[in-house]
Write a protein that holds these residues in place. Structure first.
Motif, short mmCIF file in Angstrom:
data_model
loop_
_atom_site.label_atom_id
_atom_site.label_comp_id
_atom_site.label_asym_id
_atom_site.label_seq_id
_atom_site.Cartn_x
_atom_site.Cartn_y
_atom_site.Cartn_z
N LEU A 58 0.83 -1.20 0.00
CA LEU A 58 0.00 0.00 0.00
C LEU A 58 0.87 1.25 0.00
CD1 LEU A 58 -2.62 -0.97 2.74
CD2 LEU A 58 -2.93 -1.05 0.28
N ASP A 59 0.39 2.27 -0.70
CA ASP A 59 1.07 3.56 -0.71
C ASP A 59 0.01 4.61 -1.01
OD1 ASP A 59 3.01 5.56 -0.72
OD2 ASP A 59 3.28 5.37 -2.89
N GLY A 60 -0.14 5.59 -0.13
CA GLY A 60 -1.19 6.58 -0.37
C GLY A 60 -1.11 7.76 0.58
N GLU A 61 -1.97 8.73 0.34
CA GLU A 61 -2.05 9.94 1.15
C GLU A 61 -3.51 10.24 1.44
OE1 GLU A 61 -0.89 10.20 -2.15
OE2 GLU A 61 1.10 9.49 -1.61
N VAL A 62 -3.77 10.74 2.65
CA VAL A 62 -5.12 11.12 3.06
C VAL A 62 -5.03 12.46 3.77
CG1 VAL A 62 -7.14 10.50 4.45
CG2 VAL A 62 -5.80 8.70 3.35
N ALA A 63 -5.96 13.35 3.48
CA ALA A 63 -6.08 14.63 4.19
C ALA A 63 -7.44 14.66 4.86
CB ALA A 63 -5.92 15.81 3.24
N VAL A 64 -7.45 14.87 6.18
CA VAL A 64 -8.69 14.89 6.95
C VAL A 64 -9.04 16.33 7.28
CG1 VAL A 64 -9.87 14.08 9.02
CG2 VAL A 64 -8.17 12.62 7.91
N THR A 113 1.13 -3.18 4.11
CA THR A 113 0.60 -4.15 3.16
C THR A 113 -0.89 -4.35 3.41
OG1 THR A 113 0.99 -6.07 4.60
CG2 THR A 113 2.82 -5.34 3.19
N LEU A 114 -1.55 -5.08 2.52
CA LEU A 114 -2.97 -5.36 2.72
C LEU A 114 -3.20 -6.17 3.98
CD1 LEU A 114 -4.19 -6.21 -0.90
CD2 LEU A 114 -4.73 -4.19 0.46
N ASP A 115 -2.24 -7.02 4.34
CA ASP A 115 -2.38 -7.82 5.55
C ASP A 115 -2.05 -7.02 6.81
OD1 ASP A 115 -3.06 -10.16 4.13
OD2 ASP A 115 -0.95 -10.52 3.68
#
Length: 429
Positions: free
Chosen positions: A350-356, A372-374
């Motif tokens: 997994l690789d990503g960014e989130v802004a809350v 990872t997904l696990d």
């Protein structure tokens, strides 16, 4: 009477001679199996073992192969294969199979890949003495055909295909075998003589129906396109049916576009690209706790986050090493909270960014998605941690107050202790 006896004797003698010639010319089961093994290895470079071979000519030519296996580290296996051909096309030296039935087929991914690009392996024998009929195969039936992927996940399928000329399916059905957690079925129905099929998919307690079409360019290359609409498909059921898990729960609705190009069906499969614009309402993040990640100001694992809705776009791209997933324009809503971001999944990483974004003076808390997904990880980015540290150094208590305030607000929005009053610290300058 004498004349009749002579005729009978002559006829018996002729039959005996014909039987002798037939026995001399037509190979035995063992001889034919040996020929098939040698021909296969000569064409592919891979050895083949045939446990049993039986053939007959009446009422129609019929061939049965049993316990067939390629000589590979992870063999391709066929428990039983039956082929039936019409006399007429055989006498005309044209290859056509009216009926093919396979049972107990094991297809390890790595072993199947060894046959890529070996188009000559299925070309007619005899240096052109035989030709391929416009309808090479009329009907195919298969049971317990198991695909084994690179992670050793085995998925079994049953189905049948009725072909029109030039390998165009007139109708087809593919079903996950009885080990699927919920019914999975794909049906194709050709629309007249056009290369266009009504596509019906039952999966995850919902449907994913639409239409697919095939175009052939002047150079013979193929273009497959499709438009499908998921309706009330339970994501967790869908993924469990294929031996996978998912970080998102809920029922998805939306629209999917399919596109693939290549010289043959295998190339189409390997180049397949889909784009799905989706809505999941309500939704649950099954592996992430946004409130915990923000409140702890560090790496967070596990937990759940209920959402009013989750929308976005999912692009999938087949590659030689698996399918690459790209989530974009993600937007999650829960009460007065909005989270936006993107994510990428490949080889289970997994690789990503989130802004809350939260109202009441707190905006744009950045989070980093990894792991990872696990074992997924959600954490504040380095910039966010630095900002909190600077705030604390300049005005003691500010950074801590911001973290506490965000944590309490998010916890309240996501079902925390609603009776506990939120404490307000000094605002950040």
């Amino acid at each position: 009477m004498k004349r009749s006896v002579l005729w009978l004797a002559g006829g018996a003698t002729a039959l005996a001679v014909a039987a002798g010639l037939l026995a001399w010319w037509v190979p035995s089961n063992a001889e034919l199996a040996a020929r098939a093994q040698a021909e296969f290895e000569q064409r592919t470079g891979i050895g083949l073992r045939i446990g049993g071979l039986h053939w007959s000519v009446l009422p129609t030519p019929r061939l049965v192969l049993e316990e067939v296996a390629t000589m590979q580290d992870a063999p391709i296996r066929v428990r039983r294969l039956e082929l039936r051909a019409p006399w007429r096309t055989l006498l005309e030296r044209r290859i056509r199979i009216d009926w093919a039935e396979a049972d107990g087929v094991a297809l390890p991914r790595a072993s199947v890949r060894a046959f890529r690009g070996q188009g000559d392996a299925v070309s007619p024998p005899g240096g052109g003495a035989w030709t391929l009929d416009p309808l090479p195969v009329a009907q195919v039936r298969f049971t317990d055909v198991t695909w084994i992927d690179r992670r050793e996940i085995a998925l079994a399928y049953d189905g049948e295909i009725d072909f029109d000329p030039h390998w165009r399916p007139r109708s087809a059905e593919l079903r996950r075998a009885a080990d699927a957690s919920s019914p999975v079925r794909l049906r194709l129905e050709r629309e007249g003589d056009a290369d266009r099929w009504r596509t019906l998919i039952d999966v995850g307690g919902g449907t994913w129906n639409g239409q697919t079409a095939l175009e052939t360019a002047q150079d013979g290359s193929l273009l497959l396109t499709g438009q499908l609409e998921p309706r009330n498909v339970d994501i967790e059921q869908l993924m469990k049916s294929f031996g996978r898990s998912t970080p998102v729960a809920g029922k998805v609705n939306g629209r999917t576009e399919l596109r693939a190009t290549g010289a043959d069906a295998g190339a189409l499969w390997r180049s397949a690209h889909t784009r799905t614009r989706f809505t999941v309402q309500p939704a649950t993040l099954t592996r992430f706790d946004l409130a915990k990640a923000i409140r702890s100001a560090g790496t967070s694992r596990g937990g759940r986050t209920p959402l009013d809705s989750l929308t976005g776009t999912l692009d999938t791209q087949a590659t030689g090493d698996g399918t690459r997933l790209q989530y974009s324009d993600l937007k999650a809503r829960s009460g007065v909270l909005t989270a936006t971001g993107s994510a990428r999944i490949f080889l289970r990483k997994l690789d990503g960014e989130v802004a809350v974004d939260i109202v009441d003076g707190v905006v744009g808390v950045p989070l980093k998605l990894g792991g990872t997904l696990d074992d997924p990880e959600l954490s504040l980015t380095g910039g966010a941690l630095t900002g909190a540290a600077v705030g604390t150094a300049v005005l003691p208590g500010v950074g801590t107050a911001i973290g506490a305030r965000i944590g309490q607000q998010v916890e309240r929005l996501f079902g925390g202790d609603k009776k506990k009053p939120a404490t307000r610290g000094p605002r950040a300058p």
